[in-house]
Design an enzyme around this catalytic site. Sequence first.
Site, PDB file in Angstrom:
ATOM      1  N   ASN A   1       1.888  66.195  49.773  1.00 13.73           N
ATOM      2  CA  ASN A   1       0.967  67.256  49.311  1.00 13.73           C
ATOM      3  C   ASN A   1       0.051  66.804  48.165  1.00 13.73           C
ATOM      4  O   ASN A   1      -1.106  67.220  48.093  1.00 13.73           O
ATOM      5  CB  ASN A   1       1.740  68.521  48.935  1.00 13.73           C
ATOM      6  CG  ASN A   1       2.789  68.299  47.887  1.00 13.73           C
ATOM      7  OD1 ASN A   1       3.380  67.227  47.800  1.00 13.73           O
ATOM      8  ND2 ASN A   1       3.018  69.297  47.064  1.00 13.73           N
TER       9      ASN A   1
ATOM     10  N   GLU B   1      13.213  65.907  42.846  1.00  7.89           N
ATOM     11  CA  GLU B   1      12.229  66.973  42.616  1.00  7.89           C
ATOM     12  C   GLU B   1      12.025  67.639  43.960  1.00  7.89           C
ATOM     13  O   GLU B   1      11.392  67.061  44.854  1.00  7.89           O
ATOM     14  CB  GLU B   1      10.902  66.389  42.106  1.00  7.89           C
ATOM     15  CG  GLU B   1      10.980  65.722  40.745  1.00  7.89           C
ATOM     16  CD  GLU B   1      11.119  66.709  39.601  1.00  7.89           C
ATOM     17  OE1 GLU B   1      11.062  67.921  39.828  1.00  7.89           O
ATOM     18  OE2 GLU B   1      11.304  66.248  38.469  1.00  7.89           O
TER      19      GLU B   1
ATOM     20  N   CYS C   1       4.604  72.566  45.363  1.00  8.44           N
ATOM     21  CA  CYS C   1       5.993  72.977  45.149  1.00  8.44           C
ATOM     22  C   CYS C   1       6.053  74.161  44.193  1.00  8.44           C
ATOM     23  O   CYS C   1       6.991  74.937  44.225  1.00  8.44           O
ATOM     24  CB  CYS C   1       6.809  71.807  44.627  1.00  8.44           C
ATOM     25  SG  CYS C   1       6.076  71.045  43.174  1.00  8.44           S
TER      26      CYS C   1
HETATM   27  P1  NAD Z   1      10.330  65.467  53.149  1.00  9.07           P
HETATM   28  O1  NAD Z   1      11.642  65.730  52.518  1.00  9.07           O
HETATM   29  O2  NAD Z   1      10.198  65.700  54.600  1.00  9.07           O
HETATM   30  O3  NAD Z   1       9.874  63.943  52.908  1.00  9.07           O
HETATM   31  C1  NAD Z   1       9.737  63.395  51.609  1.00  9.07           C
HETATM   32  C2  NAD Z   1       9.829  61.882  51.708  1.00  9.07           C
HETATM   33  O4  NAD Z   1      11.135  61.501  52.114  1.00  9.07           O
HETATM   34  C3  NAD Z   1       8.881  61.244  52.725  1.00  9.07           C
HETATM   35  O5  NAD Z   1       8.351  60.082  52.169  1.00  9.07           O
HETATM   36  C4  NAD Z   1       9.793  60.924  53.895  1.00  9.07           C
HETATM   37  O6  NAD Z   1       9.356  59.855  54.697  1.00  9.07           O
HETATM   38  C5  NAD Z   1      11.060  60.544  53.160  1.00  9.07           C
HETATM   39  N1  NAD Z   1      12.292  60.655  53.959  1.00  9.07           N
HETATM   40  C6  NAD Z   1      12.522  61.390  55.060  1.00  9.07           C
HETATM   41  N2  NAD Z   1      13.808  61.252  55.461  1.00  9.07           N
HETATM   42  C7  NAD Z   1      14.397  60.387  54.596  1.00  9.07           C
HETATM   43  C8  NAD Z   1      15.705  59.867  54.450  1.00  9.07           C
HETATM   44  N3  NAD Z   1      16.689  60.212  55.307  1.00  9.07           N
HETATM   45  N4  NAD Z   1      15.961  59.029  53.429  1.00  9.07           N
HETATM   46  C9  NAD Z   1      14.999  58.706  52.527  1.00  9.07           C
HETATM   47  N5  NAD Z   1      13.731  59.175  52.606  1.00  9.07           N
HETATM   48  C10 NAD Z   1      13.432  60.011  53.624  1.00  9.07           C
HETATM   49  O7  NAD Z   1       9.275  66.322  52.320  1.00  9.07           O
HETATM   50  P2  NAD Z   1       7.714  66.495  52.594  1.00  9.07           P
HETATM   51  O8  NAD Z   1       7.555  67.390  53.797  1.00  9.07           O
HETATM   52  O9  NAD Z   1       7.061  65.182  52.579  1.00  9.07           O
HETATM   53  O10 NAD Z   1       7.242  67.274  51.270  1.00  9.07           O
HETATM   54  C11 NAD Z   1       7.284  68.658  51.138  1.00  9.07           C
HETATM   55  C12 NAD Z   1       8.423  69.088  50.247  1.00  9.07           C
HETATM   56  O11 NAD Z   1       8.314  68.420  48.989  1.00  9.07           O
HETATM   57  C13 NAD Z   1       8.384  70.559  49.917  1.00  9.07           C
HETATM   58  O12 NAD Z   1       9.685  71.091  50.014  1.00  9.07           O
HETATM   59  C14 NAD Z   1       7.911  70.604  48.480  1.00  9.07           C
HETATM   60  O13 NAD Z   1       8.302  71.744  47.755  1.00  9.07           O
HETATM   61  C15 NAD Z   1       8.506  69.359  47.940  1.00  9.07           C
HETATM   62  N6  NAD Z   1       7.800  68.927  46.718  1.00  9.07           N
HETATM   63  C16 NAD Z   1       8.451  69.018  45.519  1.00  9.07           C
HETATM   64  C17 NAD Z   1       7.792  68.678  44.334  1.00  9.07           C
HETATM   65  C18 NAD Z   1       8.469  68.774  42.992  1.00  9.07           C
HETATM   66  O14 NAD Z   1       7.985  68.182  42.033  1.00  9.07           O
HETATM   67  N7  NAD Z   1       9.567  69.495  42.850  1.00  9.07           N
HETATM   68  C19 NAD Z   1       6.483  68.231  44.403  1.00  9.07           C
HETATM   69  C20 NAD Z   1       5.854  68.165  45.639  1.00  9.07           C
HETATM   70  C21 NAD Z   1       6.530  68.510  46.800  1.00  9.07           C
END
Ligand code: NAD
Length: 513
Positions: free
Chosen positions: A150, A245, A279
């Site tokens: 995002n 996060e 988020c």
């Molecule tokens: P996601 O969990 O699908 O993926 C995040 C990352 O993890 C990607 O790079 C993905 O390739 C990787 N990944 C996937 N499976 C994995 C595994 N088994 N082991 C290690 N890495 C793996 O999340 P997304 O759809 O990319 O992002 C959206 C989410 O992120 C939302 O829930 C949002 O709220 C959250 N987010 C949180 C913050 C914060 O600061 N708290 C900031 C931005 C987004």
Amino acid sequence: MPTVEVVPQQDQIRARMITVKNPASGEQVAQVPVSSALDVQEAVARARRAGAGWRELSPKERAGYLLAARDWLVTHDQEVVEIICAETGKPRSEALLAEVFYGCDLLGFYAKRASKFLRDEPHSPGLLKTKRVYLRYAPLGVVGIISPWNYPFALTFGEVVPALLAGNAVILKPSEVTPLSGLLVERLWRECGLPDGLMQTLAGYGETGTALVDHCDAIAFTGSVATGKKVAQRAAARLIPVLLELGGKDPMIVLADADLERAANGAVWGAFSNAGQICISVERVYVEASAYEPFVAKVVEKTKRLRQGYHPEYGQIDVGAMIRPEQLDIVDSQVQEALAQGAKALTGGRRNEALAGLFYQPTVLVNVDHSMRIMREETFGPVLPIMRVRDAQEALRLANDSSYGLNASVWTRNKRLGQRLAAQVESGSVCVNDCLANYLALDVPFGGVKQSGLGRRHGLWGIRQFCQPQTVLVDRAGLKREPIWFPYTPRTARLLRRTMRLLFRRGIKGKLR
Ligand code: NAD
């Protein structure tokens, strides 16, 4: 669209490629090779070698690279904005503020405080008067950073900066949806003269992320709760530190006495900027009964005026594309389910078919309640559900009726009451008469409670979490033998007990027995 330099290595050419598309148009932007588990293993070994010299530099010397990076970013701002927009479909103004401007501010913030945050800390030796003790902040080693899509630059860069400054080497795995911004982060550091191999970006899917967890010395993960739990479980098997996060379902509480014009403007910006893919988006609103009708009317009127689309210039668009098709489907399924359960869309409520790309109409929902997924699960899209409540206490109860606890906001002219309510909201951060803005206050920690995460980004906490505190004790007296060393004698025990009485007794009288 400026070209991104991607140099596939021999074994990567045979591996899978990621096709990056502009979600606003569907056009292919680039192809990027996927890094295998073996690539990760080799990259970690390279990073470890590079890190050996880096950790010997003083924080001030490392901060010099941060200032060079800031110069680079200011000079290349338009190119960075273009790459971010090309793979996210977001408005240029949003990429400029929340990614590039933020990046510059963060670099300056940490560069300026490097010595203060990382210098050795003298501490009291307590009763050990003949000793000197201090705490040093050693690096963790090779930090793996796994990021979402995002804010593909801010959320990668934002972790890379303090991790490097703390003396670590870094391997970044950006989201497979937006790898170009992650590759740009590597290019930025390379062009700023960072030692070869110290900061590497490896593109890939979940398996590449898993390999990072298997080989790095610590993981900073930003993403969904479901993946965060998998990462934490895998990291637990190696007992490496993990920072998480995760998601949010941020509540906004509007009290009857609030400045409704400001609150409505805040709600619309908080819910629809970055097309709601933040988020800390405003994801649900609770309004005291007497303010409900005028607040909703203002929100709907302002939402209808938002300009949606994709434009190559600044200031022409308010709401951009959804970045990933699966996310648009999640948003639509939550909205349609809520409508079927009795919710009403006062504006929006479906995909924007007038536009070619992944656009969802900014949507305002009423007649919602907590039986609906739209009020309980993270939506991560341009939807603003608003609920009428009896009073502040009901609003607070509903705000806390969530498994998430990232951000929140309270809106009232009575700031004291606002702060009292804020203190009762279960979240890592909370704003009074504002929203999202706390993320830009770099001196204070940002992070979640409950399922929204572990660890904190920004400020002192944001860099210390990339450090290993090491306690150092130095003897000053140089005695041949300390009184508590061998051999143990009755005299030492008597002395110890006398000292105990002297120091710790509270009214105990009488002779030692
Ligand atoms: P996601 O969990 O699908 O993926 C995040 C990352 O993890 C990607 O790079 C993905 O390739 C990787 N990944 C996937 N499976 C994995 C595994 N088994 N082991 C290690 N890495 C793996 O999340 P997304 O759809 O990319 O992002 C959206 C989410 O992120 C939302 O829930 C949002 O709220 C959250 N987010 C949180 C913050 C914060 O600061 N708290 C900031 C931005 C987004």
